[in-house]
Design a protein around this motif. Structure first.
Motif, PDB file in Angstrom:
ATOM      1  N   THR A  68       0.837  -1.200   0.000  1.00 46.51           N
ATOM      2  CA  THR A  68       0.000   0.000   0.000  1.00 46.51           C
ATOM      3  C   THR A  68       0.874   1.254   0.000  1.00 46.51           C
ATOM      4  OG1 THR A  68      -0.229   0.034   2.419  1.00 46.51           O
ATOM      5  CG2 THR A  68      -1.929  -1.134   1.177  1.00 46.51           C
ATOM      6  N   GLY A  69       2.003   1.206   0.732  1.00 45.48           N
ATOM      7  CA  GLY A  69       2.949   2.321   0.732  1.00 45.48           C
ATOM      8  C   GLY A  69       3.574   2.524  -0.630  1.00 45.48           C
ATOM      9  N   LEU A  70       3.937   1.409  -1.273  1.00 47.84           N
ATOM     10  CA  LEU A  70       4.488   1.490  -2.632  1.00 47.84           C
ATOM     11  C   LEU A  70       3.464   2.113  -3.580  1.00 47.84           C
ATOM     12  CD1 LEU A  70       6.240  -1.978  -2.862  1.00 47.84           C
ATOM     13  CD2 LEU A  70       7.366   0.250  -2.727  1.00 47.84           C
ATOM     14  N   GLY A  71       2.214   1.706  -3.422  1.00 40.78           N
ATOM     15  CA  GLY A  71       1.146   2.266  -4.258  1.00 40.78           C
ATOM     16  C   GLY A  71       1.010   3.764  -4.075  1.00 40.78           C
ATOM     17  N   ALA A  72       1.144   4.233  -2.823  1.00 37.29           N
ATOM     18  CA  ALA A  72       1.057   5.671  -2.555  1.00 37.29           C
ATOM     19  C   ALA A  72       2.214   6.414  -3.217  1.00 37.29           C
ATOM     20  CB  ALA A  72       1.053   5.928  -1.047  1.00 37.29           C
ATOM     21  N   LEU A  73       3.421   5.818  -3.181  1.00 36.42           N
ATOM     22  CA  LEU A  73       4.572   6.446  -3.848  1.00 36.42           C
ATOM     23  C   LEU A  73       4.361   6.506  -5.355  1.00 36.42           C
ATOM     24  CD1 LEU A  73       7.626   4.943  -1.927  1.00 36.42           C
ATOM     25  CD2 LEU A  73       6.639   7.235  -1.700  1.00 36.42           C
ATOM     26  N   VAL A  74       3.872   5.418  -5.939  1.00 27.49           N
ATOM     27  CA  VAL A  74       3.618   5.382  -7.386  1.00 27.49           C
ATOM     28  C   VAL A  74       2.581   6.440  -7.759  1.00 27.49           C
ATOM     29  CG1 VAL A  74       2.609   4.011  -9.258  1.00 27.49           C
ATOM     30  CG2 VAL A  74       4.293   2.979  -7.719  1.00 27.49           C
ATOM     31  N   SER A  75       1.519   6.529  -6.975  1.00 28.37           N
ATOM     32  CA  SER A  75       0.476   7.519  -7.235  1.00 28.37           C
ATOM     33  C   SER A  75       1.034   8.938  -7.125  1.00 28.37           C
ATOM     34  CB  SER A  75      -0.670   7.318  -6.242  1.00 28.37           C
ATOM     35  OG  SER A  75      -1.637   8.315  -6.399  1.00 28.37           O
ATOM     36  N   GLY A  76       1.843   9.185  -6.092  1.00 31.91           N
ATOM     37  CA  GLY A  76       2.465  10.502  -5.937  1.00 31.91           C
ATOM     38  C   GLY A  76       3.384  10.831  -7.099  1.00 31.91           C
ATOM     39  N   PHE A  77       4.156   9.830  -7.537  1.00 32.87           N
ATOM     40  CA  PHE A  77       5.045  10.013  -8.685  1.00 32.87           C
ATOM     41  C   PHE A  77       4.236  10.380  -9.934  1.00 32.87           C
ATOM     42  CE2 PHE A  77       6.758   7.856 -12.494  1.00 32.87           C
ATOM     43  CZ  PHE A  77       7.848   8.685 -12.723  1.00 32.87           C
ATOM     44  N   GLN A  78       3.154   9.656 -10.173  1.00 31.09           N
ATOM     45  CA  GLN A  78       2.341   9.912 -11.366  1.00 31.09           C
ATOM     46  C   GLN A  78       1.703  11.299 -11.318  1.00 31.09           C
ATOM     47  OE1 GLN A  78      -0.128   6.407 -11.069  1.00 31.09           O
ATOM     48  NE2 GLN A  78       1.070   5.319 -12.614  1.00 31.09           N
ATOM     49  N   ARG A  79       1.203  11.691 -10.135  1.00 27.75           N
ATOM     50  CA  ARG A  79       0.598  13.015 -10.010  1.00 27.75           C
ATOM     51  C   ARG A  79       1.642  14.106 -10.228  1.00 27.75           C
ATOM     52  NH1 ARG A  79      -2.697  12.599  -4.524  1.00 27.75           N
ATOM     53  NH2 ARG A  79      -3.325  14.713  -5.022  1.00 27.75           N
ATOM     54  N   ALA A  80       2.829  13.906  -9.678  1.00 24.75           N
ATOM     55  CA  ALA A  80       3.908  14.885  -9.861  1.00 24.75           C
ATOM     56  C   ALA A  80       4.303  14.967 -11.334  1.00 24.75           C
ATOM     57  CB  ALA A  80       5.108  14.508  -8.998  1.00 24.75           C
ATOM     58  N   ARG A  81       4.468  13.822 -11.972  1.00 24.63           N
ATOM     59  CA  ARG A  81       4.849  13.787 -13.384  1.00 24.63           C
ATOM     60  C   ARG A  81       3.806  14.511 -14.236  1.00 24.63           C
ATOM     61  NH1 ARG A  81       4.380   8.110 -15.561  1.00 24.63           N
ATOM     62  NH2 ARG A  81       2.241   8.807 -15.449  1.00 24.63           N
ATOM     63  N   ASP A  82       2.525  14.298 -13.930  1.00 28.88           N
ATOM     64  CA  ASP A  82       1.459  14.962 -14.683  1.00 28.88           C
ATOM     65  C   ASP A  82       1.536  16.483 -14.551  1.00 28.88           C
ATOM     66  OD1 ASP A  82       0.577  12.456 -15.423  1.00 28.88           O
ATOM     67  OD2 ASP A  82      -1.157  12.453 -14.048  1.00 28.88           O
ATOM     68  N   GLN A  83       2.083  16.972 -13.436  1.00 31.03           N
ATOM     69  CA  GLN A  83       2.238  18.407 -13.207  1.00 31.03           C
ATOM     70  C   GLN A  83       3.638  18.896 -13.589  1.00 31.03           C
ATOM     71  OE1 GLN A  83      -0.275  20.420 -12.145  1.00 31.03           O
ATOM     72  NE2 GLN A  83      -1.630  18.652 -12.160  1.00 31.03           N
ATOM     73  N   GLU A  84       4.429  18.018 -14.208  1.00 35.07           N
ATOM     74  CA  GLU A  84       5.808  18.315 -14.613  1.00 35.07           C
ATOM     75  C   GLU A  84       6.688  18.687 -13.418  1.00 35.07           C
ATOM     76  OE1 GLU A  84       5.626  21.090 -17.857  1.00 35.07           O
ATOM     77  OE2 GLU A  84       4.679  19.613 -19.166  1.00 35.07           O
ATOM     78  N   ILE A  85       6.478  17.989 -12.293  1.00 39.99           N
ATOM     79  CA  ILE A  85       7.277  18.163 -11.080  1.00 39.99           C
ATOM     80  C   ILE A  85       8.296  17.033 -11.026  1.00 39.99           C
ATOM     81  CG2 ILE A  85       7.218  18.153  -8.546  1.00 39.99           C
ATOM     82  CD1 ILE A  85       4.242  19.156  -8.845  1.00 39.99           C
ATOM     83  N   ASP A  86       9.539  17.384 -10.783  1.00 41.54           N
ATOM     84  CA  ASP A  86      10.617  16.407 -10.657  1.00 41.54           C
ATOM     85  C   ASP A  86      10.448  15.666  -9.319  1.00 41.54           C
ATOM     86  OD1 ASP A  86      13.042  15.047 -11.112  1.00 41.54           O
ATOM     87  OD2 ASP A  86      14.179  16.623 -10.097  1.00 41.54           O
ATOM     88  N   PHE A  87      10.184  14.355  -9.365  1.00 40.54           N
ATOM     89  CA  PHE A  87       9.900  13.540  -8.178  1.00 40.54           C
ATOM     90  C   PHE A  87      11.076  12.618  -7.918  1.00 40.54           C
ATOM     91  CE2 PHE A  87       8.137   9.884  -5.946  1.00 40.54           C
ATOM     92  CZ  PHE A  87       7.134  10.403  -5.147  1.00 40.54           C
ATOM     93  N   ARG A  88      11.604  12.659  -6.695  1.00 40.82           N
ATOM     94  CA  ARG A  88      12.757  11.814  -6.342  1.00 40.82           C
ATOM     95  C   ARG A  88      12.572  11.219  -4.959  1.00 40.82           C
ATOM     96  NH1 ARG A  88      17.296  12.905  -9.738  1.00 40.82           N
ATOM     97  NH2 ARG A  88      16.628  14.429 -11.271  1.00 40.82           N
ATOM     98  N   LEU A  89      13.146  10.038  -4.801  1.00 42.02           N
ATOM     99  CA  LEU A  89      13.222   9.409  -3.487  1.00 42.02           C
ATOM    100  C   LEU A  89      14.621   9.678  -2.948  1.00 42.02           C
ATOM    101  CD1 LEU A  89      11.605   5.959  -4.344  1.00 42.02           C
ATOM    102  CD2 LEU A  89      10.497   7.965  -3.354  1.00 42.02           C
ATOM    103  N   ALA A  90      14.752   9.777  -1.624  1.00 46.20           N
ATOM    104  CA  ALA A  90      16.062  10.057  -1.037  1.00 46.20           C
ATOM    105  C   ALA A  90      16.329   9.143   0.156  1.00 46.20           C
ATOM    106  CB  ALA A  90      16.134  11.515  -0.589  1.00 46.20           C
ATOM    107  N   ARG A  91      17.556   8.689   0.237  1.00 43.37           N
ATOM    108  CA  ARG A  91      18.138   8.008   1.382  1.00 43.37           C
ATOM    109  C   ARG A  91      17.384   6.794   1.925  1.00 43.37           C
ATOM    110  NH1 ARG A  91      19.700  11.991   5.825  1.00 43.37           N
ATOM    111  NH2 ARG A  91      17.468  12.238   6.009  1.00 43.37           N
TER     112      ARG A  91
END
Length: 104
Positions: A59-82
C-alpha cells in the motif's frame, strides 16, 4: 490514533516530504495526503526522504507510485532520497527504482 509518519518542508521551489517508521495499511493515508498536498503546491522538485522508514508494504508502494504519477502529470521532478538498504531492496523488487530516481 496512529503515530505521525510524515512531515513536509518547503525550501524555495523544492518540497521535501519526510517519511518515518512503517509505511503500511495503517499509515498510508497520511502519506497519500502529504504527497497530495506537496504536489498541489506545484514545486519544481518533490523529494521523498525515506531515511527513517523501517518498512514499506504494497500500500505504501502504491502511494509512492500515485504521488510520482501526479507529480509527473504536473511536470514536477519527483525523487526518493536516502532509503535504508532494506527499504531500497523492496523498492528495487517492486520495480519503482526503474522509473523514480533515488538520491544517495
Amino acid at each position: 490514533m496512529t503515530e505521525e509518519v510524515t512531515s513536509l518542508d518547503a525550501d524555495g521551489d523544492i518540497i521535501t516530504v519526510a517519511l518515518r517508521g512503517e509505511i503500511d495499511v495503517l499509515t498510508v493515508e497520511q502519506v497519500r495526503l502529504a504527497l497530495g498536498e506537496a504536489v498541489a503546491r506545484r514545486p519544481r522538485q518533490l523529494v521523498v526522504d525515506m531515511a527513517d522508514v523501517a518498512f514499506i508494504d504494497s500500500t505504501g508502494l502504491g502511494a509512492l507510485v500515485s504521488g510520482f504519477q501526479r507529480a509527473r502529470d504536473q511536470e514536477i521532478d519527483f525523487r526518493l532520497a536516502r532509503p535504508s538498504h532494506n527499504v531500497r531492496q523492496i523498492l528495487m523488487l517492486s520495480g519503482l527504482l526503474e522509473v523514480v530516481p533515488v538520491l544517495p
